[in-house]
Design a protein around this motif. Structure first.
Motif, PDB file in Angstrom:
ATOM      1  N   SER A 195       0.859  -1.177   0.000  1.00  0.00           N
ATOM      2  CA  SER A 195       0.000   0.000   0.000  1.00  0.00           C
ATOM      3  C   SER A 195       0.896   1.228   0.000  1.00  0.00           C
ATOM      4  CB  SER A 195      -0.921   0.030   1.230  1.00  0.00           C
ATOM      5  OG  SER A 195      -1.555   1.304   1.323  1.00  0.00           O
ATOM      6  N   ILE A 196       1.004   1.863  -1.152  1.00  0.00           N
ATOM      7  CA  ILE A 196       1.836   3.062  -1.250  1.00  0.00           C
ATOM      8  C   ILE A 196       1.233   4.187  -0.411  1.00  0.00           C
ATOM      9  CG2 ILE A 196       2.826   4.752  -2.854  1.00  0.00           C
ATOM     10  CD1 ILE A 196       2.601   2.534  -5.017  1.00  0.00           C
ATOM     11  N   TYR A 197      -0.086   4.222  -0.344  1.00  0.00           N
ATOM     12  CA  TYR A 197      -0.758   5.242   0.461  1.00  0.00           C
ATOM     13  C   TYR A 197      -0.368   5.124   1.931  1.00  0.00           C
ATOM     14  CZ  TYR A 197      -4.552   7.703   2.864  1.00  0.00           C
ATOM     15  OH  TYR A 197      -5.267   8.530   3.689  1.00  0.00           O
ATOM     16  N   GLN A 198      -0.356   3.903   2.451  1.00  0.00           N
ATOM     17  CA  GLN A 198       0.030   3.694   3.841  1.00  0.00           C
ATOM     18  C   GLN A 198       1.501   4.062   4.061  1.00  0.00           C
ATOM     19  OE1 GLN A 198      -2.010   2.495   6.528  1.00  0.00           O
ATOM     20  NE2 GLN A 198      -3.638   2.983   5.074  1.00  0.00           N
ATOM     21  N   TRP A 199       2.328   3.804   3.063  1.00  0.00           N
ATOM     22  CA  TRP A 199       3.738   4.187   3.156  1.00  0.00           C
ATOM     23  C   TRP A 199       3.881   5.713   3.215  1.00  0.00           C
ATOM     24  CZ3 TRP A 199       8.184   2.130   4.480  1.00  0.00           C
ATOM     25  CH2 TRP A 199       9.362   2.775   4.130  1.00  0.00           C
ATOM     26  N   GLN A 200       3.072   6.399   2.427  1.00  0.00           N
ATOM     27  CA  GLN A 200       3.093   7.857   2.455  1.00  0.00           C
ATOM     28  C   GLN A 200       2.662   8.385   3.821  1.00  0.00           C
ATOM     29  OE1 GLN A 200       0.466   8.394  -0.892  1.00  0.00           O
ATOM     30  NE2 GLN A 200       2.138   8.770  -2.333  1.00  0.00           N
ATOM     31  N   LEU A 201       1.636   7.746   4.425  1.00  0.00           N
ATOM     32  CA  LEU A 201       1.189   8.138   5.763  1.00  0.00           C
ATOM     33  C   LEU A 201       2.305   7.908   6.787  1.00  0.00           C
ATOM     34  CD1 LEU A 201      -2.484   6.788   5.889  1.00  0.00           C
ATOM     35  CD2 LEU A 201      -1.726   9.165   5.639  1.00  0.00           C
ATOM     36  N   TYR A 202       3.029   6.809   6.630  1.00  0.00           N
ATOM     37  CA  TYR A 202       4.157   6.545   7.523  1.00  0.00           C
ATOM     38  C   TYR A 202       5.209   7.646   7.409  1.00  0.00           C
ATOM     39  CZ  TYR A 202       8.616   4.585   9.029  1.00  0.00           C
ATOM     40  OH  TYR A 202       9.844   4.406   9.609  1.00  0.00           O
ATOM     41  N   TYR A 210       1.459   2.178  10.092  1.00  0.00           N
ATOM     42  CA  TYR A 210       1.323   2.463   8.664  1.00  0.00           C
ATOM     43  C   TYR A 210       2.417   1.748   7.870  1.00  0.00           C
ATOM     44  CZ  TYR A 210      -1.966   6.232   9.885  1.00  0.00           C
ATOM     45  OH  TYR A 210      -3.033   6.953  10.349  1.00  0.00           O
ATOM     46  N   ARG A 211       3.613   1.750   8.392  1.00  0.00           N
ATOM     47  CA  ARG A 211       4.726   1.090   7.699  1.00  0.00           C
ATOM     48  C   ARG A 211       4.461  -0.404   7.562  1.00  0.00           C
ATOM     49  NH1 ARG A 211       9.181  -1.820   8.646  1.00  0.00           N
ATOM     50  NH2 ARG A 211       8.729  -1.924  10.876  1.00  0.00           N
ATOM     51  N   ALA A 212       3.931  -1.013   8.615  1.00  0.00           N
ATOM     52  CA  ALA A 212       3.659  -2.447   8.590  1.00  0.00           C
ATOM     53  C   ALA A 212       2.620  -2.801   7.532  1.00  0.00           C
ATOM     54  CB  ALA A 212       3.203  -2.914   9.973  1.00  0.00           C
ATOM     55  N   VAL A 213       1.534  -2.021   7.480  1.00  0.00           N
ATOM     56  CA  VAL A 213       0.475  -2.281   6.507  1.00  0.00           C
ATOM     57  C   VAL A 213       0.969  -2.057   5.085  1.00  0.00           C
ATOM     58  CG1 VAL A 213      -1.806  -1.539   5.688  1.00  0.00           C
ATOM     59  CG2 VAL A 213      -1.378  -1.739   8.135  1.00  0.00           C
ATOM     60  N   SER A 214       1.867  -1.104   4.898  1.00  0.00           N
ATOM     61  CA  SER A 214       2.354  -0.780   3.551  1.00  0.00           C
ATOM     62  C   SER A 214       3.126  -1.934   2.919  1.00  0.00           C
ATOM     63  CB  SER A 214       3.259   0.451   3.596  1.00  0.00           C
ATOM     64  OG  SER A 214       4.551   0.135   4.111  1.00  0.00           O
ATOM     65  N   ASN A 215       3.820  -2.723   3.730  1.00  0.00           N
ATOM     66  CA  ASN A 215       4.650  -3.832   3.259  1.00  0.00           C
ATOM     67  C   ASN A 215       5.732  -3.395   2.273  1.00  0.00           C
ATOM     68  OD1 ASN A 215       5.423  -6.584   3.302  1.00  0.00           O
ATOM     69  ND2 ASN A 215       4.392  -6.953   1.363  1.00  0.00           N
ATOM     70  N   MET A 216       6.142  -2.129   2.343  1.00  0.00           N
ATOM     71  CA  MET A 216       7.245  -1.707   1.488  1.00  0.00           C
ATOM     72  C   MET A 216       8.544  -2.414   1.837  1.00  0.00           C
ATOM     73  SD  MET A 216       6.439   0.353  -0.973  1.00  0.00           S
ATOM     74  CE  MET A 216       7.971   1.213  -1.344  1.00  0.00           C
ATOM     75  N   SER A 217       8.671  -2.840   3.096  1.00  0.00           N
ATOM     76  CA  SER A 217       9.847  -3.597   3.480  1.00  0.00           C
ATOM     77  C   SER A 217       9.883  -4.943   2.742  1.00  0.00           C
ATOM     78  CB  SER A 217       9.883  -3.832   4.994  1.00  0.00           C
ATOM     79  OG  SER A 217       8.716  -4.512   5.421  1.00  0.00           O
ATOM     80  N   GLY A 218       8.703  -5.524   2.489  1.00  0.00           N
ATOM     81  CA  GLY A 218       8.629  -6.755   1.712  1.00  0.00           C
ATOM     82  C   GLY A 218       9.069  -6.551   0.278  1.00  0.00           C
TER      83      GLY A 218
END
Length: 223
Positions: A195-202, A210-218
């Motif tokens: 979720s790029i949106y959640q990453w932006q919120l983080y 927010y970072r966890a939901v974004s899964n950008m780390s994955g």
């Protein structure tokens, strides 16, 4: 290289990867050229375009002109084909080069041509799809005809998974993988929900949830 159909969040993903709001994002106006973003000791933007004599011309432009030459129709961007953008970014210093491309599947054949050319330069392809919509026949055909033949390392990025429940996400991931694997023989593909949106919120709040939901780390692990 980041590619996919229109309004899937490609430019937002590029911005997230490099940690900077570099590629313009607009709800109505689409990316119309290729932007190749790499490390440079100083900020520099080089524009490649076709002039009235059908020749490819190169010029340096100001950083503030990126949106001017990357969004809109061919006429709007003055026939720009490629922007080479150099940034003194720690994220890019290791040698990472990120390529943003026009959306595929629209009426402008030029977009598909530019994206297809840029694909030949990529070591890894991030194909951005919408978690709220099943992978379409046109998306599957693009993967089959434009990505699979080159043996590219393919990551299908399912964006907007924040709109789904936790139970729905693995089902969608498995369904997307199954469809691609059955449509494209011998393709190396990984499906990554983000979720790029959640990453932006983080980025704005620093809230770890927010970072966890974004899964950008994955996604970063996948890269």
């Amino acid at each position: 290289l980041v590619c996919g159909e229109f309004k899937r969040g490609k430019s937002s993903l590029v911005n997230a990867l490099i940690g900077e709001d570099l590629c313009p994002v607009d709800d109505c106006i689409a990316t119309a050229t290729v932007s190749m973003i790499r490390y440079g000791a100083k900020t520099k933007v080089t524009r490649h375009y076709v002039n009235g004599s059908n020749q490819i011309v190169t010029e340096n432009v100001d950083f503030s002109q990126i949106e001017r030459f990357s969004k809109g129709s061919s006429a709007n961007i003055d026939n720009t084909m490629l922007l080479e953008i150099e940034l003194p970014s720690e994220r890019l210093k290791s040698g990472l080069c990120v390529i943003d491309t026009p959306g595929i599947g629209g009426l402008d054949a030029r977009h598909l041509s530019l994206t297809s050319f840029a694909l030949t330069k990529a070591d890894c392809v991030l194909f951005v799809a919408d978690a709220g919509e099943p992978v379409s026949a046109s998306e599957l055909d693009f993967i089959k005809t434009k990505i699979a033949p080159f043996g590219r390392n393919l990551k299908v990025v399912l964006n907007k998974v924040d709109t789904l429940s936790e139970d729905q996400i693995p089902v969608l991931v498995n369904d997307t993988y199954r469809k691609i694997a059955s449509h494209c023989a011998n393709i190396n593909v990984e499906v990554i929900p983000v979720s790029i949106y959640q990453w932006q919120l983080y980025g704005v709040t620093g809230d770890e949830s927010y970072r966890a939901v974004s899964n950008m780390s994955g996604l970063e692990r996948g890269l």
